[in-house]
Design a protein around this motif. Structure first.
Motif, PDB file in Angstrom:
ATOM      1  N   LEU A 167      40.277  14.959 -54.950  1.00 48.19           N
ATOM      2  CA  LEU A 167      40.090  13.593 -54.917  1.00 48.19           C
ATOM      3  C   LEU A 167      40.267  12.746 -56.121  1.00 48.19           C
ATOM      4  O   LEU A 167      40.993  11.643 -55.963  1.00 48.19           O
ATOM      5  CB  LEU A 167      38.487  13.195 -54.749  1.00 48.19           C
ATOM      6  CG  LEU A 167      38.129  13.942 -53.185  1.00 48.19           C
ATOM      7  CD1 LEU A 167      36.436  13.808 -53.085  1.00 48.19           C
ATOM      8  CD2 LEU A 167      38.393  12.745 -52.130  1.00 48.19           C
ATOM      9  N   VAL A 168      39.882  13.569 -57.310  1.00 50.58           N
ATOM     10  CA  VAL A 168      40.465  12.473 -58.461  1.00 50.58           C
ATOM     11  C   VAL A 168      41.943  12.814 -58.814  1.00 50.58           C
ATOM     12  O   VAL A 168      42.388  11.745 -59.403  1.00 50.58           O
ATOM     13  CB  VAL A 168      39.572  13.137 -59.907  1.00 50.58           C
ATOM     14  CG1 VAL A 168      38.152  13.063 -59.532  1.00 50.58           C
ATOM     15  CG2 VAL A 168      39.957  14.820 -59.762  1.00 50.58           C
ATOM     16  N   THR A 169      42.580  13.766 -58.362  1.00 50.02           N
ATOM     17  CA  THR A 169      43.966  13.659 -58.309  1.00 50.02           C
ATOM     18  C   THR A 169      44.807  12.616 -57.467  1.00 50.02           C
ATOM     19  O   THR A 169      45.609  12.120 -58.023  1.00 50.02           O
ATOM     20  CB  THR A 169      44.609  14.902 -57.763  1.00 50.02           C
ATOM     21  OG1 THR A 169      43.943  16.374 -58.615  1.00 50.02           O
ATOM     22  CG2 THR A 169      46.124  15.276 -57.718  1.00 50.02           C
ATOM     23  N   GLN A 219      39.480  10.211 -47.581  1.00 51.82           N
ATOM     24  CA  GLN A 219      38.172  10.410 -48.108  1.00 51.82           C
ATOM     25  C   GLN A 219      38.262   9.730 -49.435  1.00 51.82           C
ATOM     26  O   GLN A 219      37.159   9.217 -50.098  1.00 51.82           O
ATOM     27  CB  GLN A 219      37.795  11.932 -48.312  1.00 51.82           C
ATOM     28  CG  GLN A 219      37.366  12.506 -46.925  1.00 51.82           C
ATOM     29  CD  GLN A 219      36.662  11.795 -46.115  1.00 51.82           C
ATOM     30  OE1 GLN A 219      35.544  11.552 -46.650  1.00 51.82           O
ATOM     31  NE2 GLN A 219      36.729  11.823 -44.649  1.00 51.82           N
ATOM     32  N   ALA A 220      39.375   9.804 -50.081  1.00 54.21           N
ATOM     33  CA  ALA A 220      39.533   9.203 -51.581  1.00 54.21           C
ATOM     34  C   ALA A 220      39.223   7.866 -51.282  1.00 54.21           C
ATOM     35  O   ALA A 220      38.767   6.767 -52.116  1.00 54.21           O
ATOM     36  CB  ALA A 220      40.756   9.173 -52.028  1.00 54.21           C
ATOM     37  N   MET A 221      39.747   7.155 -50.128  1.00 54.99           N
ATOM     38  CA  MET A 221      39.698   5.616 -49.736  1.00 54.99           C
ATOM     39  C   MET A 221      38.118   5.329 -49.959  1.00 54.99           C
ATOM     40  O   MET A 221      37.552   4.055 -50.088  1.00 54.99           O
ATOM     41  CB  MET A 221      40.279   5.180 -48.637  1.00 54.99           C
ATOM     42  CG  MET A 221      41.616   5.395 -48.604  1.00 54.99           C
ATOM     43  SD  MET A 221      42.454   4.808 -47.011  1.00 54.99           S
ATOM     44  CE  MET A 221      41.981   3.331 -46.722  1.00 54.99           C
ATOM     45  N   ARG A 222      37.113   6.200 -49.526  1.00 51.34           N
ATOM     46  CA  ARG A 222      35.797   6.002 -49.396  1.00 51.34           C
ATOM     47  C   ARG A 222      35.150   5.824 -50.712  1.00 51.34           C
ATOM     48  O   ARG A 222      33.907   5.376 -50.658  1.00 51.34           O
ATOM     49  CB  ARG A 222      34.862   7.211 -48.594  1.00 51.34           C
ATOM     50  CG  ARG A 222      35.440   7.391 -47.101  1.00 51.34           C
ATOM     51  CD  ARG A 222      34.702   8.682 -46.474  1.00 51.34           C
ATOM     52  NE  ARG A 222      33.246   8.407 -46.372  1.00 51.34           N
ATOM     53  CZ  ARG A 222      32.503   9.259 -46.091  1.00 51.34           C
ATOM     54  NH1 ARG A 222      32.931  10.422 -45.722  1.00 51.34           N
ATOM     55  NH2 ARG A 222      31.209   8.926 -45.970  1.00 51.34           N
ATOM     56  N   ILE A 223      35.643   6.394 -51.964  1.00 52.53           N
ATOM     57  CA  ILE A 223      35.051   6.388 -53.217  1.00 52.53           C
ATOM     58  C   ILE A 223      35.631   4.985 -53.845  1.00 52.53           C
ATOM     59  O   ILE A 223      35.617   5.176 -55.074  1.00 52.53           O
ATOM     60  CB  ILE A 223      35.041   7.695 -53.964  1.00 52.53           C
ATOM     61  CG1 ILE A 223      36.516   8.160 -54.089  1.00 52.53           C
ATOM     62  CG2 ILE A 223      34.360   8.523 -53.309  1.00 52.53           C
ATOM     63  CD1 ILE A 223      36.465   9.454 -54.704  1.00 52.53           C
ATOM     64  N   ILE A 224      36.745   4.217 -53.192  1.00 56.63           N
ATOM     65  CA  ILE A 224      37.053   3.080 -53.962  1.00 56.63           C
ATOM     66  C   ILE A 224      35.703   2.093 -54.306  1.00 56.63           C
ATOM     67  O   ILE A 224      35.010   2.237 -53.350  1.00 56.63           O
ATOM     68  CB  ILE A 224      37.941   2.370 -52.851  1.00 56.63           C
ATOM     69  CG1 ILE A 224      39.662   3.301 -52.977  1.00 56.63           C
ATOM     70  CG2 ILE A 224      38.457   1.094 -53.486  1.00 56.63           C
ATOM     71  CD1 ILE A 224      40.476   2.740 -52.023  1.00 56.63           C
ATOM     72  N   PRO A 225      35.560   1.780 -55.366  1.00 54.51           N
ATOM     73  CA  PRO A 225      34.273   0.790 -55.485  1.00 54.51           C
ATOM     74  C   PRO A 225      34.261  -0.428 -54.622  1.00 54.51           C
ATOM     75  O   PRO A 225      35.280  -1.015 -54.590  1.00 54.51           O
ATOM     76  CB  PRO A 225      34.621   0.665 -56.732  1.00 54.51           C
ATOM     77  CG  PRO A 225      35.896   0.812 -57.437  1.00 54.51           C
ATOM     78  CD  PRO A 225      36.380   1.800 -56.473  1.00 54.51           C
ATOM     79  N   ARG A 226      33.057  -0.804 -54.205  1.00 51.51           N
ATOM     80  CA  ARG A 226      32.658  -2.144 -53.581  1.00 51.51           C
ATOM     81  C   ARG A 226      31.570  -2.544 -54.202  1.00 51.51           C
ATOM     82  O   ARG A 226      31.130  -1.903 -55.234  1.00 51.51           O
ATOM     83  CB  ARG A 226      32.689  -1.722 -52.035  1.00 51.51           C
ATOM     84  CG  ARG A 226      34.003  -1.328 -51.552  1.00 51.51           C
ATOM     85  CD  ARG A 226      34.246  -1.007 -49.970  1.00 51.51           C
ATOM     86  NE  ARG A 226      35.222  -0.661 -49.434  1.00 51.51           N
ATOM     87  CZ  ARG A 226      35.919   0.625 -49.544  1.00 51.51           C
ATOM     88  NH1 ARG A 226      35.117   1.693 -49.938  1.00 51.51           N
ATOM     89  NH2 ARG A 226      36.952   0.918 -48.895  1.00 51.51           N
ATOM     90  N   ARG A 227      30.704  -3.330 -53.219  1.00 56.54           N
ATOM     91  CA  ARG A 227      29.455  -3.898 -53.640  1.00 56.54           C
ATOM     92  C   ARG A 227      29.444  -4.557 -55.037  1.00 56.54           C
ATOM     93  O   ARG A 227      28.441  -4.296 -55.975  1.00 56.54           O
ATOM     94  CB  ARG A 227      28.536  -2.931 -53.683  1.00 56.54           C
ATOM     95  CG  ARG A 227      28.469  -2.236 -52.231  1.00 56.54           C
ATOM     96  CD  ARG A 227      27.377  -1.079 -52.015  1.00 56.54           C
ATOM     97  NE  ARG A 227      27.179  -0.660 -50.424  1.00 56.54           N
ATOM     98  CZ  ARG A 227      26.291   0.438 -50.310  1.00 56.54           C
ATOM     99  NH1 ARG A 227      25.752   0.974 -51.351  1.00 56.54           N
ATOM    100  NH2 ARG A 227      26.257   1.028 -49.224  1.00 56.54           N
ATOM    101  N   GLY A 228      30.293  -5.037 -55.503  1.00 61.39           N
ATOM    102  CA  GLY A 228      30.403  -5.743 -56.890  1.00 61.39           C
ATOM    103  C   GLY A 228      30.656  -4.754 -57.986  1.00 61.39           C
ATOM    104  O   GLY A 228      30.724  -5.255 -59.179  1.00 61.39           O
TER     105      GLY A 228
END
Length: 367
Positions: free
Chosen positions: A215-217, A245-254
């Motif tokens: 994921l971090v790669t 799955q990497a797209m899921r840990i793209i930050p959201r919610r401000g």
């Protein structure tokens, strides 16, 4: 959640400055020297709890080495015996300022990614106040994404194997929240490896570690200007699954960006995930599978929170990957839903949809 560390550092620095501005108020030259040493030791402990590695005399030893190098003509003597005393104490105060400046520069702030199995730092948009839901929600998506990649299969909806679940049940060591104060607010989550059970599943633990590395790669690649061909994953199905799955840990919610690192994955320098990385990840998916627009009303046949997807279409059982904020509202199976997005058709593996919009028809409201 604490800003106590910053408060302590400010207090130590102010007390040191005040003491050296009017030294004689605080005692003799010897007393001033010992108090400054104590404040420096307290400062080092605040920044780096492991700075002395259990040796309380480490800073004093370093101080005596400094004096020996600076005053070679007076080896093994404390400063108050080296500097000529004066009535107001300014002579020793001037030399102690040099000591403070030297040692303060060398007292590097703790790098949380170097001293914890996992660390996640969330930087919020300027003006936003961190909420508990924002960082706990991000942590849960990170945990589920790691679990989804670690499973390495995409055939069945259901719970992950017990070993994978335990290995992704990270221990929360600390949460540090830095409120907005002219700069963006931050939340730092310090995590330990999964809570060990009586019989550890080493295979599962290694799978989870490898999943987080993958994921971090993806995050490292998204931050760079490299082409898709530079990704170190030559299995198209695995690449697509990890990208989703990497797209899921793209930050959201401000949240402006997320930084992920730690000793478990060999990242003392954290990897950044930003909202603009979504375009890069979509490029990866498009490079490995032809795509077309998808706009259908189908029955929801299943929901998998681990993988962040809903299953539609009775015949195809088509996986539709849904953003976290959308998935929260899709809570029922057996109902009709209007699904819009992009349908990808890889040469090997099952077709899947990246959802841009989903509306449960029965609910009558957008998700």
């Amino acid at each position: 959640m604490s800003t106590l560390r910053d408060t302590i550092i400010r207090w130590i620095d102010k007390r040191t400055t005040d003491m050296l501005a009017a030294p004689r108020i605080w005692g003799s030259d010897e007393a001033i020297e010992m108090q400054v040493l104590l404040l420096l030791q307290f400062r080092a402990l605040t920044l780096r709890p492991d700075f002395d590695h259990g040796d309380p005399g480490a800073l004093v030893d370093a101080y005596m080495e400094y004096l020996t190098r600076t005053y070679p003509q007076c080896p093994h003597q404390p400063l108050h015996q080296i500097v000529e005393a004066d009535r107001l104490g300014f002579n020793i105060a001037n030399e102690l300022r040099k000591v403070v400046q030297t040692f303060t520069r060398s007292m590097l702030e703790e790098n949380p990614f170097q001293h914890n199995d996992l660390a996640i730092r969330l930087v919020f948009e300027k003006g936003r106040t961190p909420t508990t839901a924002a960082f706990t929600g991000y942590y849960e998506e990170f945990r589920r994404a790691a679990r989804a990649v670690a499973r390495r299969v995409d055939k069945a909806v259901g719970r992950a194997p017990k070993g994978i679940e335990e290995a992704t049940d990270f221990a929360l060591s600390d949460v540090r929240v830095t409120p907005k104060n002219g700069a963006p607010a931050e939340a730092l989550l310090l995590l330990g490896a999964g809570v060990p059970s009586e019989s550890r599943d080493w295979v599962a633990e290694n799978a989870v570690r490898s999943a987080i590395v993958d994921l971090v790669t993806m995050g490292e690649w998204a931050t760079s200007d490299a082409d898709v061909s530079a990704l170190p994953v030559d299995d198209m199905e695995q690449r697509s699954r990890t990208t989703v799955q990497a797209m899921r840990i793209i930050p959201r919610r401000g949240i402006m960006k997320a930084e992920i690192g730690g000793t478990l994955i060999g990242r003392a320098k954290p990897v950044e995930f930003r909202p603009e990385h979504e375009r890069r990840f979509l490029t990866v998916l498009g490079s490995s599978a032809p795509s077309e627009m998808y706009d259908e009303t189908e029955e929801i046949r299943g929901i998998d929170l681990d993988r962040g997807l809903v299953i539609v279409n009775r015949k195809m059982r088509l996986p539709c990957y849904v953003r976290p904020e959308q998935l929260q509202e899709v809570t029922e199976v057996g109902i009709q839903a209007h699904v819009m997005g992009t349908l990808y058709k890889p040469l090997t593996g099952r077709p899947f949809v990246i959802v841009s919009h989903i509306v449960p028809v029965n609910a009558g409201s957008s998700v």
